[in-house]
Design an enzyme around this catalytic site. Structure first.
Site, PDB file in Angstrom:
ATOM      1  N   SER A  52       0.868  -1.169   0.000  1.00 18.77           N
ATOM      2  CA  SER A  52       0.000   0.000   0.000  1.00 18.77           C
ATOM      3  C   SER A  52       0.913   1.230   0.000  1.00 18.77           C
ATOM      4  O   SER A  52       2.133   1.105  -0.039  1.00 18.77           O
ATOM      5  CB  SER A  52      -0.983  -0.019   1.171  1.00 18.77           C
ATOM      6  OG  SER A  52      -0.360  -0.354   2.359  1.00 18.77           O
ATOM      7  N   HIS A  67      -0.599   0.686  -3.915  1.00 20.41           N
ATOM      8  CA  HIS A  67      -1.882   1.387  -3.847  1.00 20.41           C
ATOM      9  C   HIS A  67      -1.605   2.883  -3.765  1.00 20.41           C
ATOM     10  O   HIS A  67      -1.206   3.392  -2.721  1.00 20.41           O
ATOM     11  CB  HIS A  67      -2.686   0.939  -2.624  1.00 20.41           C
ATOM     12  CG  HIS A  67      -3.099  -0.488  -2.675  1.00 20.41           C
ATOM     13  ND1 HIS A  67      -3.297  -1.243  -1.548  1.00 20.41           N
ATOM     14  CD2 HIS A  67      -3.364  -1.313  -3.725  1.00 20.41           C
ATOM     15  CE1 HIS A  67      -3.665  -2.457  -1.895  1.00 20.41           C
ATOM     16  NE2 HIS A  67      -3.713  -2.529  -3.206  1.00 20.41           N
ATOM     17  N   ASP A  71      -6.054  -7.147   0.301  1.00 24.09           N
ATOM     18  CA  ASP A  71      -5.554  -7.254  -1.067  1.00 24.09           C
ATOM     19  C   ASP A  71      -4.146  -7.836  -1.054  1.00 24.09           C
ATOM     20  O   ASP A  71      -3.261  -7.319  -0.385  1.00 24.09           O
ATOM     21  CB  ASP A  71      -5.564  -5.886  -1.766  1.00 24.09           C
ATOM     22  CG  ASP A  71      -5.243  -5.991  -3.245  1.00 24.09           C
ATOM     23  OD1 ASP A  71      -5.523  -7.049  -3.848  1.00 24.09           O
ATOM     24  OD2 ASP A  71      -4.713  -5.012  -3.802  1.00 24.09           O
TER      25      ASP A  71
END
Length: 153
Positions: free
Chosen positions: A19, A46, A139
């Site tokens: 992330s 991300h 995720d």
């Protein structure tokens, strides 16, 4: 070094997921990769969809490997780090070559770590190394399971 031998002898593809907080971890990992590795590296971070990514600019001068933003239908090259562009899923297809997708977000993320890991596992199978650096959601969990189910590391 043992890691370099493993990369050279067993790994053709490396998938990395993080992330936004993972940029710091990538700053340690990517510059440490061997300059003459045969493997290609695929990275999903991300990042906000509405802004251009600066990841290639940040890492190009720090890494011995070539660093690029992935483009659709691009052939995969060894010793190259490919970053997923903002708001596109990054996939690896037979060839191997890259594919970009605007399919729905997975776990509220596009690009999705799961999408990359699952597609790369289908192509590289036991010659894939999967790495999750950081995460704010689940995720990447299913994708990493898929890497292992296909014989990868």
């Amino acid at each position: 070094m043992r890691i370099e031998r493993t990369l050279r002898e067993r790994v053709d593809g490396i998938v990395v997921g993080a992330s936004a907080g993972g940029v710091e971890a990538l700053a340690l990992l990517l510059p440490a990769l061997p300059a003459r590795m045969a493997a290609s590296v695929f990275v999903v971070v991300h990042v906000p969809r509405e802004r251009p990514s600066l990841l290639v600019d940040i890492f190009a001068s720090r890494c011995p490997a070539t660093v690029r933003e992935a483009t659709d239908k691009e052939p995969v090259r060894p010793a190259t780090v490919y970053f997923a562009p903002p708001d596109y899923h990054l996939l690896v297809e037979d060839g191997p070559r890259l594919a970009l997708s605007i399919d729905a977000p997975v776990h509220f993320s596009r690009p999705s770590i799961d999408v990359l890991f699952e597609s790369a596992a289908d192509v590289y199978r036991e010659r894939l190394l999967g790495i999750i650096l950081t995460g704010g959601s689940e995720d990447g969990a299913e994708g990493l399971k898929n890497v292992i189910a296909n014989g990868g590391i």
